[in-house]
Design a protein around this motif. Structure first.
Motif, PDB file in Angstrom:
ATOM      1  N   ALA A  50       0.798  -1.235   0.000  1.00  0.00           N
ATOM      2  CA  ALA A  50       0.000   0.000   0.000  1.00  0.00           C
ATOM      3  C   ALA A  50       0.828   1.281   0.000  1.00  0.00           C
ATOM      4  CB  ALA A  50      -0.980   0.007   1.168  1.00  0.00           C
ATOM      5  N   LYS A  51       2.090   1.217  -0.369  1.00  0.00           N
ATOM      6  CA  LYS A  51       2.929   2.415  -0.452  1.00  0.00           C
ATOM      7  C   LYS A  51       2.717   3.049  -1.826  1.00  0.00           C
ATOM      8  CE  LYS A  51       5.393   1.778   3.366  1.00  0.00           C
ATOM      9  NZ  LYS A  51       4.635   1.914   4.543  1.00  0.00           N
ATOM     10  N   PRO A  52       2.230   4.293  -1.879  1.00  0.00           N
ATOM     11  CA  PRO A  52       1.940   4.918  -3.174  1.00  0.00           C
ATOM     12  C   PRO A  52       3.106   4.870  -4.159  1.00  0.00           C
ATOM     13  CG  PRO A  52       1.053   6.245  -1.407  1.00  0.00           C
ATOM     14  CD  PRO A  52       1.867   5.155  -0.755  1.00  0.00           C
ATOM     15  N   ALA A  53       4.332   5.041  -3.685  1.00  0.00           N
ATOM     16  CA  ALA A  53       5.488   5.051  -4.584  1.00  0.00           C
ATOM     17  C   ALA A  53       5.761   3.681  -5.198  1.00  0.00           C
ATOM     18  CB  ALA A  53       6.728   5.531  -3.837  1.00  0.00           C
ATOM     19  N   HIS A  54       5.177   2.626  -4.641  1.00  0.00           N
ATOM     20  CA  HIS A  54       5.462   1.268  -5.116  1.00  0.00           C
ATOM     21  C   HIS A  54       4.239   0.535  -5.637  1.00  0.00           C
ATOM     22  CE1 HIS A  54       9.576   1.374  -3.695  1.00  0.00           C
ATOM     23  NE2 HIS A  54       9.121   2.018  -2.655  1.00  0.00           N
ATOM     24  N   ARG A  55       3.109   1.203  -5.759  1.00  0.00           N
ATOM     25  CA  ARG A  55       1.880   0.509  -6.140  1.00  0.00           C
ATOM     26  C   ARG A  55       1.963  -0.155  -7.502  1.00  0.00           C
ATOM     27  NH1 ARG A  55      -3.093   3.590  -3.518  1.00  0.00           N
ATOM     28  NH2 ARG A  55      -2.632   2.940  -1.403  1.00  0.00           N
ATOM     29  N   ALA A  57       4.538  -1.510  -8.711  1.00  0.00           N
ATOM     30  CA  ALA A  57       5.601  -2.505  -8.701  1.00  0.00           C
ATOM     31  C   ALA A  57       5.760  -3.091  -7.299  1.00  0.00           C
ATOM     32  CB  ALA A  57       6.902  -1.871  -9.170  1.00  0.00           C
ATOM     33  N   SER A  58       4.654  -3.386  -6.653  1.00  0.00           N
ATOM     34  CA  SER A  58       4.691  -3.800  -5.247  1.00  0.00           C
ATOM     35  C   SER A  58       5.071  -5.259  -5.041  1.00  0.00           C
ATOM     36  CB  SER A  58       3.344  -3.530  -4.587  1.00  0.00           C
ATOM     37  OG  SER A  58       2.311  -4.236  -5.248  1.00  0.00           O
ATOM     38  N   ILE A  59       5.061  -6.057  -6.103  1.00  0.00           N
ATOM     39  CA  ILE A  59       5.443  -7.466  -5.995  1.00  0.00           C
ATOM     40  C   ILE A  59       6.578  -7.735  -6.980  1.00  0.00           C
ATOM     41  CG2 ILE A  59       4.705  -9.858  -6.331  1.00  0.00           C
ATOM     42  CD1 ILE A  59       1.939  -9.039  -5.412  1.00  0.00           C
ATOM     43  N   LYS A 107       0.343  -7.918 -13.266  1.00  0.00           N
ATOM     44  CA  LYS A 107       0.727  -7.165 -14.465  1.00  0.00           C
ATOM     45  C   LYS A 107       2.220  -6.859 -14.352  1.00  0.00           C
ATOM     46  CE  LYS A 107      -0.237  -3.402 -17.561  1.00  0.00           C
ATOM     47  NZ  LYS A 107       1.054  -3.548 -18.132  1.00  0.00           N
ATOM     48  N   VAL A 108       2.980  -7.366 -15.308  1.00  0.00           N
ATOM     49  CA  VAL A 108       4.436  -7.204 -15.288  1.00  0.00           C
ATOM     50  C   VAL A 108       4.771  -5.833 -15.865  1.00  0.00           C
ATOM     51  CG1 VAL A 108       6.642  -8.176 -15.966  1.00  0.00           C
ATOM     52  CG2 VAL A 108       4.684  -9.699 -15.565  1.00  0.00           C
ATOM     53  N   GLN A 109       5.227  -4.938 -14.988  1.00  0.00           N
ATOM     54  CA  GLN A 109       5.466  -3.550 -15.377  1.00  0.00           C
ATOM     55  C   GLN A 109       6.846  -3.318 -15.993  1.00  0.00           C
ATOM     56  OE1 GLN A 109       3.074  -1.610 -15.476  1.00  0.00           O
ATOM     57  NE2 GLN A 109       1.693  -1.936 -13.768  1.00  0.00           N
ATOM     58  N   ARG A 110       7.880  -3.876 -15.337  1.00  0.00           N
ATOM     59  CA  ARG A 110       9.249  -3.586 -15.790  1.00  0.00           C
ATOM     60  C   ARG A 110      10.216  -4.574 -15.154  1.00  0.00           C
ATOM     61  NH1 ARG A 110       7.647   0.375 -12.245  1.00  0.00           N
ATOM     62  NH2 ARG A 110       8.923   0.699 -10.392  1.00  0.00           N
ATOM     63  N   THR A 139       2.350  -5.352 -10.670  1.00  0.00           N
ATOM     64  CA  THR A 139       1.184  -4.825  -9.975  1.00  0.00           C
ATOM     65  C   THR A 139       0.173  -5.954  -9.843  1.00  0.00           C
ATOM     66  OG1 THR A 139       1.492  -2.679 -11.032  1.00  0.00           O
ATOM     67  CG2 THR A 139      -0.673  -3.113 -10.059  1.00  0.00           C
ATOM     68  N   PRO A 140      -0.286  -6.275  -8.630  1.00  0.00           N
ATOM     69  CA  PRO A 140      -1.310  -7.312  -8.499  1.00  0.00           C
ATOM     70  C   PRO A 140      -2.661  -6.793  -8.979  1.00  0.00           C
ATOM     71  CG  PRO A 140      -0.790  -6.380  -6.346  1.00  0.00           C
ATOM     72  CD  PRO A 140       0.140  -5.743  -7.332  1.00  0.00           C
ATOM     73  N   LEU A 141      -3.315  -7.594  -9.813  1.00  0.00           N
ATOM     74  CA  LEU A 141      -4.630  -7.215 -10.346  1.00  0.00           C
ATOM     75  C   LEU A 141      -5.768  -7.877  -9.593  1.00  0.00           C
ATOM     76  CD1 LEU A 141      -3.808  -7.433 -14.164  1.00  0.00           C
ATOM     77  CD2 LEU A 141      -3.744  -5.416 -12.676  1.00  0.00           C
ATOM     78  N   ASP A 142      -5.457  -8.866  -8.747  1.00  0.00           N
ATOM     79  CA  ASP A 142      -6.477  -9.614  -8.014  1.00  0.00           C
ATOM     80  C   ASP A 142      -6.072  -9.769  -6.557  1.00  0.00           C
ATOM     81  OD1 ASP A 142      -7.938 -10.485 -10.456  1.00  0.00           O
ATOM     82  OD2 ASP A 142      -6.128 -11.665 -10.805  1.00  0.00           O
ATOM     83  N   ASP A 143      -7.080  -9.950  -5.697  1.00  0.00           N
ATOM     84  CA  ASP A 143      -6.831 -10.428  -4.342  1.00  0.00           C
ATOM     85  C   ASP A 143      -6.626 -11.932  -4.442  1.00  0.00           C
ATOM     86  OD1 ASP A 143      -7.415  -7.867  -3.472  1.00  0.00           O
ATOM     87  OD2 ASP A 143      -9.306  -8.406  -2.517  1.00  0.00           O
TER      88      ASP A 143
END
Length: 164
Positions: A50-55, A57-59, A107-110, A139-143
């Motif tokens: 839940a960190k805005p700077a990492h949303r 690419a959080s995983i 979602k694979v960002q980079r 970015t996770p798209l699902d719970d």
């Protein structure tokens, strides 16, 4: 068959400052048997949840085939260590993982580019050796829940961006 080999959910960031000074201490229990994922937020209990700077690419995910023998998630600070999945080739797509509790789309960002800490944590030359094989930021798209063990894998095209 593809596998999830290790999972890391750490509440602290250990690689700070200069690699020559060494990492901060590891908290107990950062390697776990399962992780709970929240769409758009990341892994519950992880330092980037839940960190805005990492949303976006959080995983992070890395292939065990990219690591030298003896290295694991505690050395590279990624969240998911897989076997049998060429994760570095997936930038721009959606990686779907299912360990039995339903699919979790990432979602694979980079790329997750390695840094100089790899030389301190794995061995001299690891930073250079991991270039182009350092894993991916997602970015996770699902719970959902992911567990260590066999994993069903699918690759999807990225979702269309919302229209204005």
């Amino acid at each position: 068959m593809p596998q999830i080999v290790q999972l890391l959910a750490s509440p602290v960031r250990r690689f700070q400052g200069r690699p020559a000074d060494g990492p901060d201490p590891a908290p107990p229990g950062e390697l776990v048997q399962e992780v709970r994922i929240r769409a758009g937020l990341g892994i519950v209990g992880d330092r980037y949840f839940a960190k805005p700077a990492h949303r976006d690419a959080s995983i992070t995910v890395i292939a065990s085939e990219s690591l030298p023998e003896g290295a694991d998630l505690t050395h590279v600070r990624r969240n998911i260590l897989t076997s049998g999945i060429d994760v570095d080739a997936l930038v721009g797509s959606v990686l779907v993982l299912d360990t039995g509790d339903g699919p979790v789309r990432l979602k694979v960002q980079r790329p997750a580019n390695p840094c100089a800490w790899m030389d301190a944590m794995i061995a001299p030359g690891a930073w250079r050796a991991l270039r182009g094989r350092g894993g991916i930021r997602c970015t996770p798209l699902d719970d959902g829940v992911l567990r260590i063990g066999p994993v069903k894998v699918a690759i999807e095209a990225p979702p269309d961006p919302p229209s204005d």
